[in-house]
Enzyme design. Structure first.
Site, PDB file in Angstrom:
ATOM      1  N   HIS A   1       0.859  -1.190   0.000  1.00 40.59           N
ATOM      2  CA  HIS A   1       0.000   0.000   0.000  1.00 40.59           C
ATOM      3  C   HIS A   1       0.889   1.231   0.000  1.00 40.59           C
ATOM      4  O   HIS A   1       1.872   1.277   0.739  1.00 40.59           O
ATOM      5  CB  HIS A   1      -0.897  -0.013   1.239  1.00 40.59           C
ATOM      6  CG  HIS A   1      -2.017   0.984   1.167  1.00 40.59           C
ATOM      7  ND1 HIS A   1      -1.809   2.333   1.222  1.00 40.59           N
ATOM      8  CD2 HIS A   1      -3.352   0.817   1.034  1.00 40.59           C
ATOM      9  CE1 HIS A   1      -2.989   2.958   1.128  1.00 40.59           C
ATOM     10  NE2 HIS A   1      -3.926   2.056   1.011  1.00 40.59           N
TER      11      HIS A   1
ATOM     12  N   ARG B   1      -6.163   9.921  -0.444  1.00 40.45           N
ATOM     13  CA  ARG B   1      -5.879  10.346  -1.824  1.00 40.45           C
ATOM     14  C   ARG B   1      -7.171  10.427  -2.632  1.00 40.45           C
ATOM     15  O   ARG B   1      -7.336  11.312  -3.453  1.00 40.45           O
ATOM     16  CB  ARG B   1      -4.877   9.401  -2.489  1.00 40.45           C
ATOM     17  CG  ARG B   1      -3.431   9.692  -2.091  1.00 40.45           C
ATOM     18  CD  ARG B   1      -2.498   8.590  -2.554  1.00 40.45           C
ATOM     19  NE  ARG B   1      -2.811   7.342  -1.869  1.00 40.45           N
ATOM     20  CZ  ARG B   1      -2.985   6.168  -2.475  1.00 40.45           C
ATOM     21  NH1 ARG B   1      -2.863   6.077  -3.779  1.00 40.45           N
ATOM     22  NH2 ARG B   1      -3.269   5.102  -1.776  1.00 40.45           N
TER      23      ARG B   1
END
Ligand SMILES: Cc1cc2nc3c(=O)[nH]c(=O)nc-3n(C[C@H](O)[C@H](O)[C@H](O)COP(=O)(O)OP(=O)(O)OC[C@H]3O[C@@H](n4cnc5c(N)ncnc54)[C@H](O)[C@@H]3O)c2cc1C
Ligand code: SF4
Ligand code: SF4
Ligand code: FES
Lengths: 656, 243
Positions: free
Chosen positions: A257, A273
């Site tokens: 990740h 994000r």
């Protein structure tokens, strides 16, 4: 000898396991769920970001449907997934989320009118339609064409798991807590249950069942730094492997990740994000658009993680005593948004870093996160080689993720697989009698007892803690984000030695009841075997696909590697697993291999790809009046339990 | 420098599984590292000093509610407690009271919470919930209501409120704040069709909201900051109207 009988034995009380237990119960079969801890503490609770389902209620999800979700999932998988399974999944996901809605998940809802959001670093106003007001809303996530990730503020997994466990409690499903399955009981290719150790009393219990399901989650703890819970150790995978009969699939497919905090590896969700957060380097420069002008920070995870690592290697990382890292900037989202939709992230920053993400940047680095590999199953969830053994959730290689899974597709998988596999488990319970052969049970119980008493009586030997540390470090250093022959073959050799040494573990604290050192001593040899599967599979796969990135073989090679790795551990005394491959048939694909539209495209194509593309064109031409449902049936006819075959309704679209 | 500190952990050791074992306090010394949490320190002790030490961590990120214990006198989640919080470097750890002890710092919160869930019938009561047509649009909900429900659902069943509750100490069958929060969550949810009379059956006595002395130990120590005070007051008012 203590024996417990049931129809379906579910090993694992996370989302996947609980959903299967519910399905079996609702069809009239008894189920018992085993869990290392109370079910509500399973790692599913940690999923903050969301669940993908193509409801298309939010304005930014408009036009979404099963087909778009399918495309994103297959691309995300880098064409490594089983497209039949991906189809079953995308068609059922909207039903799964609506069912959870009826069972109590307080999904965040669409609010009509104007709303300010951050897209590509800019504040923009979007307007939600009046008629969508009150329906389940969605946010943006990496690798998706539409805003498809449904969520509950910042606690999606938590609310899903609570709703699921509460449903199980309502149905009176027993969850046997603090119980660890340590071996599968099987004979002649049929599974009959498991040998289980009570983690409080130390007692061994045989659980005998018609159907046994492995839903034990991922194996992230093979790595020194991971976002996974400390119990994500892959023991469910290991006991399947140790049958010698059931294979594991694609164990080398391990996802990193992009944004776990440094140094401890706790995750900050992709929602950061998705909601508009940016990645910055040591100069405060936003570098992702240079590498991925299209999707930028929101390319798929494997791509973003690699780009970050590349950028750090160029000397652009922020130096720290724990090595270089980059910055995640969510300050531009504003306090109100962070405190509501990213509160868990804020808490993590405050408690573990002592910073306020409303004002300060978050130090992040790509970190081990998700296990695409696992117990290989057919689309029904059953092992291809062992009857009565099923698997679902992160523990399984049902294979809708191939070599990279999209954010939000995992909790969705747990529930959807739970629904579908649950039906097949119930079918299996209907068709098969409970077989009780005490001799067989005794044989397996004695074997495990023997192993434990050997451990307890050995005077001198290896420390399980130390072996584990060494294994985790090898995996970090040599089987990480970027891989190459030299590192991998070294890892394979070093792990072989560790495997040898793990046969000689001795304890300092020699008691058979609750004893953390004994737990470790039972697990560590199993974990080392899994690590060997990962490292060996990675060494043999001489291409780059999804999360498996070989520096020495940077191209995706469909010609030679469009296949799934199957690992067996047939001989107990062997030093290495046996590897076989299962071809993926291009001529059956609804979506033949192509470009993902992000990352580098240097694919070596499969000879069948062009043929299949032409064939699909012909089918489309020959059926000009087919709607998208008829077309899908022509291109990719799938089997799915009767009750999940209906079309899904969407606002403004009806059932089209 | 502070990272050179030697921390002293005083831990209650007791394994009820071992015949003849008696509770004793033991002290362990650990060299502090930057960013060290009690999770890291306890694992250090287990790996390097005493492999028999029992404790429960799962997420190690303050999310799963496994690791509540009494830290220098107060209940809290150990995984997100930084050792740097303690200026004198002395850290005393006791298991969470009010729960069955498994061993050392490990307690059986699971058993308690399952019983609590069964008692308040912690699920949506709607006879149509299982015959909902999954192909159709979901039932709508006001965005604000969804958020309010989530606020109460943030409870992680850690047990801190239970251990801090004076009423629970005196009356073992007392439902405690975690149960009140759960009940309030369902009482707020339009999908749950239970009437106030039905809720009253569950909490309308001294084992329920009327036994609560509103001293609010629960609210003071809830690591998820649930609004105990307002919700307990609200439940009491609502229940008082029933009879
Ligand atoms: C920090 C984090 C955030 C995430 N966020 C998201 C997200 O936003 N969206 C998304 O889609 N996915 C997300 N994921 C991934 C997703 O949460 C998991 O893949 C998914 O929840 C796994 O569910 P599961 O039911 O398969 O297993 P788990 O929830 O891990 O449950 C495993 C169960 O098995 C039990 N168990 C294990 N071994 C044994 C044994 N030997 N014997 C008996 N019981 C055993 C455990 O006690 C537990 O009950 C995230 C993952 C992490 C680590
Ligand atoms: S306010 Fe009530 S529930 Fe909370 S600690 Fe006090 S007596 Fe217990
Ligand atoms: S209400 Fe708060 S203190 Fe009580 S169990 Fe829930 S999270 Fe823990
Ligand atoms: S270990 Fe999960 S809250 Fe502390």
């Amino acid at each position: 000898m203590k024996i417990v009988y049931t129809d379906s034995l579910i090993i694992g009380g996370g989302l996947a396991g609980l959903r299967i237990a519910i399905a079996a119960r609702q069809r009239g079969y008894d189920s018992i769920v085993l869990s290392l801890m109370p079910a509500k503490r399973s790692h599913s609770a940690a999923a903050q970001g969301g669940m993908q389902a193509s409801l298309g209620a939010s304005i930014k999800g408009e036009g979404d449907n099963e087909d778009v979700h399918f495309e994103d999932t297959v691309k995300g998988s880098d064409w490594g997934c089983d497209q039949d399974v991906a189809r079953m999944f995308v068609n059922t996901a909207p039903k799964a989320i609506r069912q959870l809605c009826a069972w109590g998940v307080p999904w965040s809802r669409v609010r009509k009118g104007d709303r300010e959001v951050v897209i590509n670093g800019q504040k923009v106003t979007i307007t939600e339609k009046d008629e969508a007001h009150g329906l389940i809303t969605s946010r943006d996530f990496g690798g998706t064409k539409k805003w498809r990730t449904c969520f509950t503020s910042d606690g999606t997994g938590h609310t899903m798991l609570y709703a699921m466990d509460n449903k199980a409690i309502q149905l009176g499903i027993p969850v046997h807590e603090r119980k660890e399955a340590i071996a599968i009981i099987h004979e002649d290719g049929v599974c009959h249950g498991a040998v289980v150790r009570d983690l409080i009393t130390g007692e061994l219990i045989a659980y005998i069942a018609k159907a046994t399901v492995i839903a034990t989650g991922g194996y992230g703890r093979l790595y020194a730094v991971t976002t996974n819970a400390v119990i994500s150790e892959g023991i469910g995978n290991a006991i399947a492997l140790e049958t010698g009969v059931a294979p594991l699939g694609n164990m080398e497919a391990v996802q990193f990740h992009p944004t776990a905090i440094v140094p401890v590896g706790i995750l900050t969700t992709e929602g950061c994000r998705g909601d508009g957060g940016l990645l910055l380097d040591k100069d405060g420069y936003r570098f992702m658009p240079d590498y991925e002008p299209g999707k930028k920070e929101l390319a798929s995870r494997d791509v973003v993680s690699r780009r970050m690592t590349e950028h750090i290697r160029k000397g652009k990382g922020v130096p720290s005593r724990y090595g270089d890292h980059l910055w995640l900037d969510i300050t531009l989202l504003g306090r109100a948004h962070i405190e509501k939709n990213l509160r868990e992230v804020k808490e993590i920053c405050e408690y573990f870093l002592g910073i306020d993400p409303v004002k300060e940047y978050i130090p992040v680095r790509p970190t081990q996160h998700y296990s695409m590999g696992g117990v290989r199953t057919k689309p029904t969830g059953e092992s291809p080689t062992m009857r009565g053994l099923f698997s679902a959730g992160e523990a399984a290689c049902w294979d809708m993720h191939g070599f990279n899974r999209l954010g939000g597709n995992s909790v969705a998988e747990t529930v959807v697989a739970g629904m579908i596999v649950g039906e097949y488990v119930a079918d299996y319970c209907a068709e098969n009698p409970l077989k009780i052969d005490t001799k067989l049970i005794e044989k397996f119980m004695d074997r495990e007892k023997e192993k434990i008493s050997t451990l307890l009586s050995r005077e001198k030997g290896e420390s399980a803690f130390a072996l584990k540390k060494e294994m985790q470090q090898i995996m970090m250093d040599k089987v990480g984000i970027f891989r190459n022959e030299a590192d991998l073959s070294q890892a394979v050799e070093e792990l072989k030695l560790l495997h040898q040494r793990s046969k000689n573990i001795a304890l300092r604290h020699k008691i058979a009841s609750s004893n953390p050192e004994l737990v470790e001593a039972i697990r560590v040899p199993k974990m080392i075997r899994l690590a060997q599967c990962v490292a060996y599979g990675a060494m043999l796969r001489k291409e780059s696909r999804g999360a498996h990135a070989r520096e020495d073989y940077p191209e995706r090679n469909d010609r030679d590697w469009l296949k799934r790795t199957l690992t067996f551990w047939k001989d107990e005394n062997a030093d290495l697993p046996e590897v076989q491959y299962e071809e993926l048939d291009v001529m059956k694909m609804e979506m033949p291999p192509g470009s993902r539209g992000y990352g580098v495209d240097n694919t070596i194509h499969h000879p069948d790809t062009e043929k299949r593309v032409a064939q699909l064109e012909e089918i489309k031409k020959a059926n000009p009046s087919a709607d998208r449902f008829e077309m899908q049936r022509l291109l990719n006819p799938i089997e799915i339990p009767e009750k999940f075959r209906g079309k899904n309704e969407r606002i403004g679209k009806g059932f089209k | 420098m502070s990272d050179e500190r030697i921390l002293k952990f005083h831990i209650l050791r007791y394994n009820p599984q071992v015949k003849g074992d008696v509770p004793t306090m033991k002290t362990y010394e650990v060299k502090e590292a930057p960013g060290m949490t009690i999770f890291i320190a306890l694992n250090d002790i287990r790996e390097n000093h005493d492999p028999s030490l029992q404790f429960d961590f799962i997420c190690r990120a303050g999310i799963c509610g496994s690791c509540a214990m009494i830290i220098n006198g107060h209940p809290d989640l150990a995984c997100r407690t930084l050792t740097s919080k303690f200026p004198d470097g002395e850290i005393k750890l006791l298991p969470l009271p009010g729960f069955e002890l498994i061993g050392d710092l490990s307690v059986n919160t699971g058993k308690f919470m399952r019983a609590m869930s069964e008692r308040v019938e912690s699920w949506i009561h709607d006879k149509y919930a299982d015959s909902v047509d999954l192909d159709r649009l979901e039932e709508r909900m006001e965005p604000d209501i969804a958020e309010q429900i989530y606020e109460l659902e943030r409870c992680v069943e850690c047990g801190c409120c239970v251990s801090a509750c004076a009423t629970k100490r005196m009356r073992d069958g007392f439902l405690t704040a975690v149960g009140f929060m759960r009940l309030a969550r369902y009482a707020l949810d339009p999908r749950d069709k239970r009437s106030d009379e039905e809720f009253y059956e569950i909490v309308g006595d001294d084992e329920g909201v009327f036994g609560c002395m509103t001293l609010l130990g629960c609210q003071d120590y809830c690591p998820k900051d649930l609004p105990h005070q307002t919700q307990i007051a609200y439940l009491r008012r609502r229940m008082a109207l029933v009879k």
